[in-house]
Scaffold this active site. Structure first.
Site, PDB file in Angstrom:
ATOM      1  N   PHE A  39      71.618  27.574 -32.282  1.00 32.38           N
ATOM      2  CA  PHE A  39      72.388  27.697 -33.537  1.00 32.38           C
ATOM      3  C   PHE A  39      73.813  27.138 -33.414  1.00 32.38           C
ATOM      4  O   PHE A  39      74.167  26.137 -34.068  1.00 32.38           O
ATOM      5  CB  PHE A  39      72.385  29.177 -33.942  1.00 32.38           C
ATOM      6  CG  PHE A  39      73.441  29.600 -34.914  1.00 32.38           C
ATOM      7  CD1 PHE A  39      73.655  28.908 -36.101  1.00 32.38           C
ATOM      8  CD2 PHE A  39      74.218  30.735 -34.656  1.00 32.38           C
ATOM      9  CE1 PHE A  39      74.634  29.325 -37.010  1.00 32.38           C
ATOM     10  CE2 PHE A  39      75.187  31.161 -35.557  1.00 32.38           C
ATOM     11  CZ  PHE A  39      75.400  30.446 -36.723  1.00 32.38           C
ATOM     12  N   ALA A  84      66.799  24.061 -22.692  1.00 32.36           N
ATOM     13  CA  ALA A  84      65.467  24.425 -22.180  1.00 32.36           C
ATOM     14  C   ALA A  84      64.453  24.559 -23.314  1.00 32.36           C
ATOM     15  O   ALA A  84      63.268  24.749 -23.049  1.00 32.36           O
ATOM     16  CB  ALA A  84      65.563  25.728 -21.404  1.00 32.36           C
ATOM     17  N   THR A 135      81.606  36.012 -25.755  1.00 31.23           N
ATOM     18  CA  THR A 135      81.476  36.781 -26.995  1.00 31.23           C
ATOM     19  C   THR A 135      82.407  37.988 -26.957  1.00 31.23           C
ATOM     20  O   THR A 135      82.683  38.528 -25.870  1.00 31.23           O
ATOM     21  CB  THR A 135      80.017  37.277 -27.150  1.00 31.23           C
ATOM     22  OG1 THR A 135      79.980  38.357 -28.083  1.00 31.23           O
ATOM     23  CG2 THR A 135      79.437  37.787 -25.831  1.00 31.23           C
ATOM     24  N   ASP A 136      82.849  38.438 -28.126  1.00 29.17           N
ATOM     25  CA  ASP A 136      83.693  39.648 -28.171  1.00 29.17           C
ATOM     26  C   ASP A 136      82.899  40.879 -27.721  1.00 29.17           C
ATOM     27  O   ASP A 136      83.492  41.920 -27.419  1.00 29.17           O
ATOM     28  CB  ASP A 136      84.293  39.856 -29.571  1.00 29.17           C
ATOM     29  CG  ASP A 136      83.266  40.097 -30.664  1.00 29.17           C
ATOM     30  OD1 ASP A 136      82.050  39.921 -30.412  1.00 29.17           O
ATOM     31  OD2 ASP A 136      83.673  40.450 -31.790  1.00 29.17           O
ATOM     32  N   GLU A 137      81.564  40.759 -27.642  1.00 24.70           N
ATOM     33  CA  GLU A 137      80.748  41.928 -27.267  1.00 24.70           C
ATOM     34  C   GLU A 137      80.972  42.369 -25.832  1.00 24.70           C
ATOM     35  O   GLU A 137      80.603  43.486 -25.464  1.00 24.70           O
ATOM     36  CB  GLU A 137      79.259  41.637 -27.500  1.00 24.70           C
ATOM     37  CG  GLU A 137      78.968  41.336 -28.941  1.00 24.70           C
ATOM     38  CD  GLU A 137      77.484  41.345 -29.294  1.00 24.70           C
ATOM     39  OE1 GLU A 137      76.711  42.059 -28.644  1.00 24.70           O
ATOM     40  OE2 GLU A 137      77.125  40.628 -30.242  1.00 24.70           O
ATOM     41  N   TYR A 181      72.403  42.134 -22.897  1.00 23.08           N
ATOM     42  CA  TYR A 181      72.982  40.861 -23.346  1.00 23.08           C
ATOM     43  C   TYR A 181      74.465  40.796 -22.991  1.00 23.08           C
ATOM     44  O   TYR A 181      74.922  39.875 -22.303  1.00 23.08           O
ATOM     45  CB  TYR A 181      72.784  40.674 -24.863  1.00 23.08           C
ATOM     46  CG  TYR A 181      73.686  39.609 -25.458  1.00 23.08           C
ATOM     47  CD1 TYR A 181      73.538  38.274 -25.087  1.00 23.08           C
ATOM     48  CD2 TYR A 181      74.706  39.934 -26.361  1.00 23.08           C
ATOM     49  CE1 TYR A 181      74.382  37.282 -25.611  1.00 23.08           C
ATOM     50  CE2 TYR A 181      75.539  38.964 -26.886  1.00 23.08           C
ATOM     51  CZ  TYR A 181      75.383  37.644 -26.510  1.00 23.08           C
ATOM     52  OH  TYR A 181      76.212  36.675 -27.015  1.00 23.08           O
ATOM     53  N   SER A 182      75.232  41.785 -23.457  1.00 21.90           N
ATOM     54  CA  SER A 182      76.686  41.681 -23.247  1.00 21.90           C
ATOM     55  C   SER A 182      77.045  41.868 -21.776  1.00 21.90           C
ATOM     56  O   SER A 182      78.023  41.273 -21.301  1.00 21.90           O
ATOM     57  CB  SER A 182      77.449  42.649 -24.149  1.00 21.90           C
ATOM     58  OG  SER A 182      76.971  43.960 -24.037  1.00 21.90           O
ATOM     59  N   LYS A 227      76.551  38.476 -20.252  1.00 25.30           N
ATOM     60  CA  LYS A 227      77.642  37.581 -20.671  1.00 25.30           C
ATOM     61  C   LYS A 227      78.929  37.947 -19.901  1.00 25.30           C
ATOM     62  O   LYS A 227      79.675  37.065 -19.477  1.00 25.30           O
ATOM     63  CB  LYS A 227      77.889  37.677 -22.187  1.00 25.30           C
ATOM     64  CG  LYS A 227      76.774  37.129 -23.060  1.00 25.30           C
ATOM     65  CD  LYS A 227      76.541  35.636 -22.888  1.00 25.30           C
ATOM     66  CE  LYS A 227      77.685  34.799 -23.424  1.00 25.30           C
ATOM     67  NZ  LYS A 227      77.343  33.337 -23.322  1.00 25.30           N
ATOM     68  N   PHE A 250      71.069  39.207 -37.888  1.00 26.53           N
ATOM     69  CA  PHE A 250      71.201  40.076 -39.063  1.00 26.53           C
ATOM     70  C   PHE A 250      71.104  39.337 -40.403  1.00 26.53           C
ATOM     71  O   PHE A 250      70.231  39.631 -41.224  1.00 26.53           O
ATOM     72  CB  PHE A 250      72.538  40.830 -38.977  1.00 26.53           C
ATOM     73  CG  PHE A 250      72.793  41.775 -40.118  1.00 26.53           C
ATOM     74  CD1 PHE A 250      72.012  42.899 -40.287  1.00 26.53           C
ATOM     75  CD2 PHE A 250      73.826  41.532 -41.019  1.00 26.53           C
ATOM     76  CE1 PHE A 250      72.254  43.779 -41.339  1.00 26.53           C
ATOM     77  CE2 PHE A 250      74.075  42.413 -42.064  1.00 26.53           C
ATOM     78  CZ  PHE A 250      73.288  43.530 -42.225  1.00 26.53           C
TER      79      PHE A 250
END
Ligand code: NAD
Ligand code: TYD
Length: 332
Positions: A12, A35, A121-123, A148-149, A152, A188
Site C-alpha cells: 500500500f 516478496a 510506526t507510532d505503534e 506487529y509493533s 517493528k 479498518f
C-alpha cells in the site's frame, strides 16, 4: 536523482511512494524489491511498470539484497508484515520479515555504505490513556503491545544500533495510521468501505472508543521524500496529521459519506491488548523540514478514498472473501 531501492514497493504505502517519487524526480532510477506476500500486488505498480525495475524477492535473502543495495544510492525500507490482527494470530512471519529482514538490509547497507531510510510506526510507543492530552514525541519510550509493533520496535532498535555502532547513514520515521488508495481490505477503513459496497455490515471492535490519528498516504510519502532529501542522518521523525478520531466517530463519518444510516454496523469482540489511543506531536519535521500535511480535511480524504474503492472493485474484489474468511477464523 539518486538510484532508489524501495523494499515493499508493491504494498500500500510503498506503491504510492514509488508513484510519488517518480513524479517528484521524473529522471530518477528506481528498483522495487518485494516478496509479493498476500499484501503485495504488482497491479499496484502497473501505471509505472515501464519506469522501474521490479525484483521479486525476499528482504531476508542476503545475497540478493547485497547486490541490490550495492547498485543503489538510497534504500527506502517499507517491507514488513503490517497487520496487527494477523500478528496476534500468527506472529512467526513478523519475526522473519520485520526483524530479520531489517537486519539483512542493515548489513548490506553497512558493507556498501549506502543511505537508508527506515519506515516505522507510532505503534512502537504503545498506548496513550484515552482521557489525557499527552502525545507521542521522538523522545517517547518504546512500549509495544502487539507482535506487529514489537517486531517493528525490534527493527528500529537494530537501525539505531547500526547507526551508533557502525556509523550507518540511516534516518527513521514513525507515521500514524495511513489511508488512501490501494490499502489492503484487511485494514479498518477499506474493510468497512468494501463491506458496505458488498452489502455487509461494518465491524467495530469493542467500544469503538479507541483513537487513531489518520494521515493521508501521500502526506506520509511527501514527508519521507523530505527526510531523504534533507533529514539529518541518525535522526528520528514523527509524521502525523493531528486528525485524531475515535473508531466509532470515524465509522459514523464513513457511513454517512457512503449514504448509509450511521449506526448500521455490528460491534464485535475487542482485539486483545487493543491500544487505546495514538496521537503524535510532529513539530520536529514541520520545523526542521517544512513538511505539513496537505490533506487537512479528513472527510474529503475519505470521500476520495470511498470513490477510489467504488471505481476499483477489480482491484479489491479478489482479496475480499479470503480476508473475511480469515476474520471469521479470528472471530472478528
Ligand atoms: P502492506 O502490508 O500493504 O505492504 C507490505 C509490502 O511488503 C507488501 O508488498 C509485501 O509483499 C512486502 N513484503 C512483506 N514481507 C516482505 C519480505 N520479507 N521481503 C520483501 N517484501 C516483503 O503494508 P503498508 O501498510 O504499505 O506498510 C508499509 C510500511 O509502513 C510497513 O513497514 C509498516 O510497518 C509501515 N507503516 C504502516 C502504516 C499504515 O497505516 N499502514 C503506518 C505507519 C507505518
Ligand atoms: P487497523 O486498520 O488494523 O490499524 P492499527 O491496528 O494498526 O491501528 O485498525 C485501526 C483501528 O480500527 C484499530 O483501533 C482497530 C479498529 N478496527 C475495527 O474496529 N474494526 C475492524 O474491522 C478493523 C480491521 C479494525
Amino acid at each position: 536523482m539518486a538510484h532508489l531501492l524501495v523494499t515493499g514497493g508493491a504494498g500500500f504505502i510503498g506503491a504510492n511512494f514509488v508513484r510519488r517519487a517518480l513524479a517528484a524526480y521524473p529522471d530518477g532510477r528506481l528498483t522495487v524489491l518485494d516478496a509479493l506476500t498476500y499484501a503485495g500486488n504488482r497491479a499496484n505498480l502497473a501505471e509505472v511498470a515501464d519506469r522501474i525495475r521490479f525484483v521479486h524477492g525476499n528482504v531476508c535473502d542476503a545475497d540478493l539484497v547485497d547486490g541490490l543495495v550495492r547498485d543503489a544510492d538510497v534504500v527506502v525500507h517499507f517491507a514488513a508484515e503490517s497487520h496487527v490482527d494477523y500478528s496476534l494470530q500468527d506472529p512467526r512471519p513478523f519475526l522473519s520479515s520485520n526483524v530479520e529482514g531489517t537486519f539483512v538490509l542493515l548489513e548490506a547497507v553497512r558493507r556498501h555504505d549506502r543511505r537508508l531510510h527506515h519506515i516505522s510506526t507510532d505503534e512502537v510507543f504503545g498506548s496513550l490513556p484515552l482521557d489525557g492530552a499527552e502525545r507521542f514525541t521522538e523522545e517517547s519510550r518504546y512500549d509495544p503491545s502487539s507482535p506487529y509493533s514489537a517486531t517493528k520496535a525490534a527493527a528500529d532498535m537494530l537501525v539505531r544500533a547500526w547507526v551508533r555502532a557502525y556509523g550507518v547513514r540511516a534516518t527513521l520515521s514513525y507515521c500514524t495510521n495511513n489511508y488512501g488508495p490501494y490499502q489492503n481490505v484487511e485494514k479498518f477503513l477499506p474493510r468497512q468501505i468494501t463491506n458496505v459496497l458488498r452489502g455487509r455490515r461494518p465491524r467495530l471492535y469493542g467500544t469503538g472508543e479507541n483513537v487513531r490519528e489518520w494521515t493521508h498516504v501521500d502526506d506520509h510519502n511527501d514527508a519521507i521524500l523530505r527526510i531523504i532529501a534533507d533529514g539529518r542522518v541518525g535522526e528520528t521523525y514523527l509524521i502525523g496529521s493531528d486528525a485524531q478520531w475515535s473508531n466509532r466517530a470515524l465509522l459514523e463519518l464513513t457511513m454517512s459519506l457512503l449514504g448509509r444510516p450511521v449506526d448500521e454496523f455490528d460491534v464485535v469482540p475487542d482485539r486483545p491488548g487493543h491500544d487505546l489511543r495514538y496521537a503524535t506531536d510532529s513539530t520536529k519535521i514541520r520545523r526542521e523540514l517544512g513538511w505539513r500535511p496537505r490533506h487537512t480535511d479528513l472527510a474529503d480524504g475519505i470521500a476520495d478514498t470511498i470513490d477510489w474503492y467504488r471505481r476499483n472493485e477489480w482491484w479489491w474484489g479478489p482479496q475480499k472473501d479470503a480476508t473475511e474468511a480469515r476474520y471469521a477464523d479470528i472471530g472478528r
